[in-house]
Design a protein around this motif. Structure first.
Motif, PDB file in Angstrom:
ATOM      1  N   GLU A  38       3.280  10.272 -18.762  1.00  0.00           N
ATOM      2  CA  GLU A  38       3.089   8.888 -18.341  1.00  0.00           C
ATOM      3  C   GLU A  38       4.171   8.528 -17.333  1.00  0.00           C
ATOM      4  O   GLU A  38       5.189   9.223 -17.213  1.00  0.00           O
ATOM      5  N   LEU A  39       3.945   7.446 -16.593  1.00  0.00           N
ATOM      6  CA  LEU A  39       4.863   7.095 -15.512  1.00  0.00           C
ATOM      7  C   LEU A  39       5.391   5.676 -15.685  1.00  0.00           C
ATOM      8  O   LEU A  39       4.616   4.728 -15.831  1.00  0.00           O
ATOM      9  N   MET A  40       6.716   5.561 -15.696  1.00  0.00           N
ATOM     10  CA  MET A  40       7.383   4.262 -15.728  1.00  0.00           C
ATOM     11  C   MET A  40       7.918   3.984 -14.329  1.00  0.00           C
ATOM     12  O   MET A  40       8.804   4.701 -13.854  1.00  0.00           O
ATOM     13  N   LEU A  77       3.273  10.354  -7.087  1.00  0.00           N
ATOM     14  CA  LEU A  77       4.122  10.722  -8.228  1.00  0.00           C
ATOM     15  C   LEU A  77       3.262  10.993  -9.461  1.00  0.00           C
ATOM     16  O   LEU A  77       3.507  11.924 -10.229  1.00  0.00           O
ATOM     17  N   ARG A  78       2.260  10.157  -9.622  1.00  0.00           N
ATOM     18  CA  ARG A  78       1.347  10.257 -10.760  1.00  0.00           C
ATOM     19  C   ARG A  78       0.653  11.615 -10.751  1.00  0.00           C
ATOM     20  O   ARG A  78       0.501  12.259 -11.786  1.00  0.00           O
ATOM     21  N   ALA A  79       0.233  12.028  -9.542  1.00  0.00           N
ATOM     22  CA  ALA A  79      -0.508  13.285  -9.411  1.00  0.00           C
ATOM     23  C   ALA A  79       0.386  14.488  -9.699  1.00  0.00           C
ATOM     24  O   ALA A  79      -0.103  15.575  -9.992  1.00  0.00           O
ATOM     25  N   ALA A 122       2.630  -1.020  -8.223  1.00  0.00           N
ATOM     26  CA  ALA A 122       2.792   0.229  -8.979  1.00  0.00           C
ATOM     27  C   ALA A 122       1.725   0.333 -10.066  1.00  0.00           C
ATOM     28  O   ALA A 122       1.157   1.415 -10.292  1.00  0.00           O
ATOM     29  N   LEU A 123       1.433  -0.785 -10.703  1.00  0.00           N
ATOM     30  CA  LEU A 123       0.413  -0.768 -11.765  1.00  0.00           C
ATOM     31  C   LEU A 123      -0.975  -0.523 -11.179  1.00  0.00           C
ATOM     32  O   LEU A 123      -1.781   0.196 -11.769  1.00  0.00           O
ATOM     33  N   ASP A 124      -1.240  -1.086 -10.001  1.00  0.00           N
ATOM     34  CA  ASP A 124      -2.518  -0.817  -9.311  1.00  0.00           C
ATOM     35  C   ASP A 124      -2.735   0.685  -9.180  1.00  0.00           C
ATOM     36  O   ASP A 124      -3.868   1.167  -9.242  1.00  0.00           O
ATOM     37  N   ALA A 125      -1.652   1.405  -8.918  1.00  0.00           N
ATOM     38  CA  ALA A 125      -1.761   2.832  -8.610  1.00  0.00           C
ATOM     39  C   ALA A 125      -1.613   3.707  -9.852  1.00  0.00           C
ATOM     40  O   ALA A 125      -1.491   4.924  -9.733  1.00  0.00           O
ATOM     41  N   GLY A 126      -1.581   3.088 -11.019  1.00  0.00           N
ATOM     42  CA  GLY A 126      -1.631   3.892 -12.234  1.00  0.00           C
ATOM     43  C   GLY A 126      -0.330   4.038 -12.997  1.00  0.00           C
ATOM     44  O   GLY A 126      -0.269   4.838 -13.934  1.00  0.00           O
ATOM     45  N   ALA A 127       0.710   3.274 -12.627  1.00  0.00           N
ATOM     46  CA  ALA A 127       1.920   3.292 -13.458  1.00  0.00           C
ATOM     47  C   ALA A 127       1.552   2.769 -14.849  1.00  0.00           C
ATOM     48  O   ALA A 127       0.748   1.843 -14.977  1.00  0.00           O
ATOM     49  N   ASP A 185       0.840  -1.220   0.000  1.00  0.00           N
ATOM     50  CA  ASP A 185       0.000   0.000   0.000  1.00  0.00           C
ATOM     51  C   ASP A 185       0.863   1.253   0.000  1.00  0.00           C
ATOM     52  O   ASP A 185       0.481   2.272  -0.587  1.00  0.00           O
ATOM     53  N   ALA A 186       2.020   1.166   0.635  1.00  0.00           N
ATOM     54  CA  ALA A 186       2.934   2.319   0.591  1.00  0.00           C
ATOM     55  C   ALA A 186       3.394   2.545  -0.848  1.00  0.00           C
ATOM     56  O   ALA A 186       3.429   3.687  -1.327  1.00  0.00           O
ATOM     57  N   ILE A 187       3.742   1.458  -1.541  1.00  0.00           N
ATOM     58  CA  ILE A 187       4.145   1.601  -2.948  1.00  0.00           C
ATOM     59  C   ILE A 187       3.006   2.210  -3.761  1.00  0.00           C
ATOM     60  O   ILE A 187       3.219   3.130  -4.562  1.00  0.00           O
ATOM     61  N   ARG A 188       1.772   1.736  -3.513  1.00  0.00           N
ATOM     62  CA  ARG A 188       0.620   2.298  -4.246  1.00  0.00           C
ATOM     63  C   ARG A 188       0.477   3.796  -3.956  1.00  0.00           C
ATOM     64  O   ARG A 188       0.286   4.600  -4.877  1.00  0.00           O
ATOM     65  N   ASP A 189       0.587   4.156  -2.676  1.00  0.00           N
ATOM     66  CA  ASP A 189       0.451   5.576  -2.316  1.00  0.00           C
ATOM     67  C   ASP A 189       1.542   6.416  -2.975  1.00  0.00           C
ATOM     68  O   ASP A 189       1.289   7.528  -3.452  1.00  0.00           O
TER      69      ASP A 189
END
Ligand SMILES: *Cc1c(COP(=O)(O)O)cnc(C)c1O
Length: 372
Positions: A27-29, A20-22, A48-53, A11-15
């Motif tokens: 696009e984000l790699m 970063l996405r925001a 990371a992909l869950d969070a939009g990478a 969840d920390a990685i997702r956050d």
């Protein structure tokens, strides 16, 4: 039951990725090389992909193929490709390849032939790091050869990219110089008749502090895992990794007792020692001898004597410690424990190296926040 573990909070990685996405319109790699900086490549990539990478970045062909074998289908770029690799396997698996020289380009053309589809390439220009990347002098030749190969349908030039020198101080004048060279390189790309969809340059530090370097795609690594690339700044990131172990044995010893190999530490008073079963085989830097911070029984302590291959000792003074108590080397810092930054400071390295060291095989990696 565990005696030592590396916990990774997905969840920390997702956050972190969401944060970063925001902060970018590009696009984000998410960079997951080095086994996800020690956090585990595939679970980190999925989080990371869950969070939009949108993309994943790795060094080796093997890392890229491992992501594909795990069923991950998003664009993946591999950028550390030595001669003679089975690049056709990467092309067949839809892995994008970084090319920085004519011999590499030739191999990628051949790989496309074998795979029966054009290799997707990201041409790399050296803007000052003097590592991979074509020099500015060699750049026009590489572009011309790539443009010709693309015209013949042998390759597809998807990206143009470079990498920064000052990961830790993005305000450094070298960063501006590199950005200027990159713009020159892009002008040459256009003159060569190439129109790659992705221009990319920004690592974590630039993603966080230099929007003028974001172009079409940013490539954060360390920030994905919640660590800051810049000393003294947190950027609201949440460290994902915790390394801890349970005390194996405690004992009371008299003043003047030498501790661990070489007796580089001697007790001053009668004291309680705690032996913790983690050592340099598990990732604890041996340079942490007599300086590495550890949280145990509610207090910050310092490793006493040498870090051994498999264990170290803490002098706990008069504090009551018991076998089975949890000793935390580093974590998010939320409960007063040291952070990877504290360890990096103590042993003279960077947080990147601390977490990456703990990606070994002996200490089980346990994931929090896993999704089916
Ligand atoms: C490792 C790496 C990154 C990520 O760098 P961080 O400083 O961890 O954000 C980006 N691009 C390339 C080429 C890399 O090798």
């Amino acid at each position: 039951m565990w005696q030592a573990e590396v916990r990774v909070d997905l969840d920390a990685i997702r956050d972190n990725v969401a944060r970063l996405r925001a902060g970018t319109g590009a696009e984000l790699m998410a960079v997951v090389k080095g086994d996800g900086y020690g956090h585990g490549m595939v679970p980190s990539a999925r989080a990371a992909l869950d969070a939009g990478a949108d993309w994943l970045g790795v060094c080796t062909l093997d890392e890229a193929l491992t992501l594909r074998r795990a069923g991950i289908t998003v664009p993946v770029l591999a950028w550390l490709l030595d001669p003679g690799l089975p690049l056709h396997e990467g092309v067949a698996a839809g892995v994008d390849l970084a090319a920085a020289s004519l011999p590499q380009l030739a191999e990628m053309i051949e790989a496309g032939r074998v795979a029966n589809r054009p290799a997707r390439l990201h041409l790399k220009i050296d803007t000052g790091l003097s590592r991979g990347g074509a020099t500015v002098a060699d750049w026009p030749n590489l572009l011309e050869a790539a443009a010709n190969a693309q015209a013949e349908g042998l390759v597809e030039v998807v990206g143009v990219w470079s990498h920064f020198v000052y990961a830790d101080s993005p305000g450094h004048p070298t960063t501006d110089r590199q950005l200027a060279v990159f713009h020159e390189g892009l002008a040459m790309v256009e003159r060569a008749g190439l129109r790659p969809r992705y221009r990319h340059l920004a690592n974590s530090a630039a993603t966080l502090t230099r929007p003028d370097t974001h172009f079409d795609l940013v490539r954060p690594g360390i920030a994905v895992y919640g660590l800051s690339p810049i000393a003294g700044e947190r950027f609201g990131l949440r460290p994902a990794m915790t390394a801890r172990a349970r005390v194996m044995i405690t004992k009371r010893v008299p003043a003047g007792t030498g501790v661990s190999y070489g007796h580089t530490y001697t007790t001053e008073d009668e004291t309680n020692l705690a032996v913790v079963p983690l050592g340099y085989a598990d990732g604890v830097p041996r340079h942490g001898s007599n300086v590495g911070p550890v949280q145990l029984a509610g207090r910050r302590r310092t490793i006493s004597g040498r870090v051994c291959m498999d264990q170290f000792v803490l002098d706990c003074g008069t504090d009551e410690v018991t076998a089975g108590d949890v000793a935390t080397l580093f974590g998010s810092g939320a409960d007063g424990e040291p952070t990877a930054d504290d360890w990096a400071d103590a042993v003279g390295t960077i947080n990147y190296e601390i977490v990456t060291r703990f990606g070994g095989v002996r200490v089980p990696r346990v994931y929090d926040g896993e999704r089916p």
